[in-house]
Write a protein that holds these residues in place. Structure first.
Motif, PDB file in Angstrom:
ATOM      1  N   VAL A  89       0.853  -1.515  -0.103  1.00 38.17           N
ATOM      2  CA  VAL A  89      -0.110  -0.099   0.484  1.00 38.17           C
ATOM      3  C   VAL A  89       1.079   1.232   0.014  1.00 38.17           C
ATOM      4  N   ALA A  90       0.727   2.216  -0.525  1.00 38.74           N
ATOM      5  CA  ALA A  90       0.901   3.503  -0.326  1.00 38.74           C
ATOM      6  C   ALA A  90       0.458   4.234   0.396  1.00 38.74           C
ATOM      7  N   ARG A  91       1.056   4.481   1.389  1.00 37.63           N
ATOM      8  CA  ARG A  91       0.967   5.542   2.538  1.00 37.63           C
ATOM      9  C   ARG A  91       1.372   6.882   2.624  1.00 37.63           C
ATOM     10  N   ASN A  92       0.421   7.547   3.310  1.00 37.59           N
ATOM     11  CA  ASN A  92       0.383   8.812   3.088  1.00 37.59           C
ATOM     12  C   ASN A  92       1.199  10.189   2.147  1.00 37.59           C
ATOM     13  N   ALA A  93       0.363   9.570   0.960  1.00 34.87           N
ATOM     14  CA  ALA A  93       0.693   9.752  -0.042  1.00 34.87           C
ATOM     15  C   ALA A  93      -0.387  10.990  -0.772  1.00 34.87           C
ATOM     16  N   ASN A  94       0.009  11.766  -1.352  1.00 35.50           N
ATOM     17  CA  ASN A  94      -1.563  12.717  -1.242  1.00 35.50           C
ATOM     18  C   ASN A  94      -2.623  12.284  -2.798  1.00 35.50           C
ATOM     19  N   TRP A  95      -3.426  12.858  -2.283  1.00 33.68           N
ATOM     20  CA  TRP A  95      -5.307  12.438  -3.184  1.00 33.68           C
ATOM     21  C   TRP A  95      -5.627  13.970  -4.035  1.00 33.68           C
ATOM     22  N   ILE A 110      -5.152  12.649   1.816  1.00 38.46           N
ATOM     23  CA  ILE A 110      -3.229  11.686   1.865  1.00 38.46           C
ATOM     24  C   ILE A 110      -3.921  10.329   1.946  1.00 38.46           C
ATOM     25  N   THR A 111      -3.621   9.634   2.221  1.00 38.38           N
ATOM     26  CA  THR A 111      -4.004   7.931   2.362  1.00 38.38           C
ATOM     27  C   THR A 111      -3.239   7.638   3.420  1.00 38.38           C
ATOM     28  N   SER A 164       2.496  12.098  -7.001  1.00 36.88           N
ATOM     29  CA  SER A 164       3.686  11.741  -6.196  1.00 36.88           C
ATOM     30  C   SER A 164       4.354  12.591  -5.192  1.00 36.88           C
ATOM     31  N   SER A 165       3.206  12.307  -4.079  1.00 41.22           N
ATOM     32  CA  SER A 165       4.339  13.816  -2.914  1.00 41.22           C
ATOM     33  C   SER A 165       3.696  13.406  -1.502  1.00 41.22           C
ATOM     34  N   SER A 166       3.957  13.906  -0.481  1.00 48.35           N
ATOM     35  CA  SER A 166       2.862  13.991   0.546  1.00 48.35           C
ATOM     36  C   SER A 166       3.151  14.672   1.448  1.00 48.35           C
TER      37      SER A 166
END
Length: 376
Positions: A64-70, A88-89, A113-115
Motif C-alpha cells: 500500500v502507498a501510505r501518506n500519499a497525496n490525493w 492523504i492516504t 507523487s508527494s506527501s
C-alpha cells in the motif's frame, strides 16, 4: 563549495509514532465521510515495486502507498471537472475516502507523487511538477462508491516507492517540537525535500548541494530503499545544521571500507547510518540487490582503519544508537545535538559536541569506537 554526488552504482563498487496526518494540508483539507457528504469515492492506493532489499533477484512486491497525496476531481453538471477535495492516504493501510457534499455527474481521484508539503518526487530540475495519474471515472455518483484497490501504473511505480519509503525516515526524525523535519523550523514554515526521478535517465544517486539541493535518482535507483534514504540523509544533515554542511574533500570516489577523508567519512558515514537506522538493519543495499554489511569489528579483511573510513564511522554511529547502546537506545540525542552543534567531522562530533550535551565518550561509547578501529 562542493557538489555532493554519490553514485550508487558506477562510482562506488563497494557501496554503490508520529503520524504524518498531523501535518495537515496547505491546500484544500480532506473531506471526511460524514452524513453531510453526498458523494464519496473510497479505496486503497497500492503499487508494485522491485525489492532490492530482498537480494539480486529483486522480486516484484505489492504494498500500500501510505501518506500519499490525493485529490477528488468531479463535476455536478455538464461543465468541466474541478478539484473538490484533497487529502492523504492512510498512514498504515493506504486507504482514501474522497468526498463532496453534493452528488456528482462524474468523479475521479487524482493521485500525486508527494506527501503533504513535506516531500515530493518531480519530473526534472526544470519541471518540478509531481507525477500524477487518475483513477477510473465514475458517473452519477451518489453515496459511497468503493473503487477497490487502485494500482499505480507500472511506469510510475518507482516514484510512489520513494514517497512511501520516506515515511520511515519521517516517523523517526526525532523532532517533538514541530511537524517539520527538524526543530530548527516551526509548523507552517517547514522545508520540503525534493527528489528528481526520470525513468529515462540512468545517472543519479546524489544530493545536488549546493545548487538545487534536490536528490537526483536514476532510473532503477528507487528499487533500493537504502539508496533513497542515504541520499535523504545528506539532505537531513544539511537541515539539522541549519542549511549548512561540512566542507568535504577527497570524496570522489569513496568506498565504504576504504580511506577517503575525515569530512567525507563523516558525511557519507552519517548518511549510511541514517538509511540503516531508519530501516532497522546493519547494511547498505544497492539498487541491483547486492549489499555490503557494516560488520567490521577490529581489523577486518579488505577494510582500512580509522575515522577516514565511512563504514567505520557509520557503524560506530549505529552502535551508539543501538537498543543496547550508550545513547539511550535511539538516535534522538544525536539529532538534538546536531540542531545545536555543527560538527565538521566525526572527531569533532565525538570529542567536542557529545560532551557538550552530556553524551558519553568513555566506557561503552569509547569501546564501540575502538571496536571499529577509531581511537581518540
Amino acid at each position: 563549495m562542493q557538489l555532493i554526488r554519490r553514485s550508487a552504482g558506477r562510482r562506488l563498487r563497494a557501496f554503490g509514532a508520529v503520524l504524518i496526518t498531523t501535518l495537515g494540508l496547505t491546500a484544500a483539507a480532506a473531506t471526511p465521510a460524514t452524513a453531510a457528504a453526498n458523494a464519496c469515492l473510497t479505496g486503497t492506493l497500492a503499487f508494485d515495486h522491485y525489492d532490492a532489499e530482498a537480494g539480486t533477484s529483486k522480486p516484484l512486491r505489492t504494498q500500500v502507498a501510505r501518506n500519499a497525496n490525493w485529490e477528488l476531481w468531479g463535476r455536478t453538471g455538464s461543465g468541466t471537472a474541478t478539484r473538490l477535495a484533497a487529502g492523504i492516504t492512510g498512514a498504515s493501510d493506504g486507504r482514501f475516502t474522497a468526498c463532496h457534499t453534493a452528488s456528482l455527474a462524474e468523479a475521479y481521484v487524482r493521485f500525486r507523487s508527494s506527501s503533504t508539503s513535506m516531500w515530493r518526487v518531480v519530473k526534472a530540475a526544470n519541471d518540478t511538477t509531481d507525477y500524477t495519474f487518475d483513477s477510473a471515472r465514475r458517473t452519477n455518483v451518489s453515496g459511497t462508491v468503493d473503487l477497490g484497490t487502485v494500482k499505480v501504473p507500472s511506469s510510475l511505480q518507482r516514484a510512489w516507492k520513494v514517497v512511501d519509503t520516506m515515511n520511515v525516515l519521517y516517523w523517526k526524525r526525532a523532532n517533538p517540537s514541530s511537524s517539520c523535519w527538524t526543530a530548527r523550523q516551526a509548523d507552517g514554515r517547514c522545508d520540503r525535500i525534493t527528489f528528481v526521478w526520470d525513468p529515462r535517465v540512468a545517472d543519479g544517486g546524489y544530493w545536488d548541494y549546493p545548487n538545487t539541493n534536490y536528490v537526483f535518482l536514476g532510473a532503477t535507483m528507487p528499487d533500493s530503499k537504502h539508496l533513497i534514504l542515504h541520499e535523504a540523509g545528506h539532505w537531513l544533515q544539511w537541515q539539522l545544521y541549519g542549511r549548512d554542511f561540512p566542507v568535504v574533500d577527497d570524496c570522489n570516489p569513496h568506498y565504504v571500507e576504504k580511506h577517503s577523508s575525515e569530512s567525507c567519512a563523516w558525511t557519507e558515514g552519517f548518511a549510511d547510518a541514517v538509511a540503516a537506522y531508519a530501516l532497522g538493519d546493519y547494511r547498505y543495499v544497492r539498487d541491483d540487490g547486492t549489499s555490503v554489511s557494516f560488520e567490521n569489528d577490529g581489523p577486518t579483511p579488505g577494510w582500512d582503519d580509522g575515522d577516514t573510513v565511512q563504514g567505520r564511522v557509520g557503524s560506530s554511529l549505529l552502535d551508539l544508537w543501538a537498543p543496547d547502546g550508550p545513547d539511550g537506545g535511539n538516535w534522538d540525542r544525536t539529532i538534538a545535538l546536531m540542531t545545536r552543534h555543527f560538527s565538521q567531522d566525526f572527531r569533532e562530533y565525538f570529542t567536542e559536541d557529545r560532551p557538550a550535551v552530556g553524551l558519553s565518550t568513555t566506557g561503552a561509547a569509547e569501546r564501540i569506537l575502538a571496536g571499529h578501529t577509531i581511537w581518540y
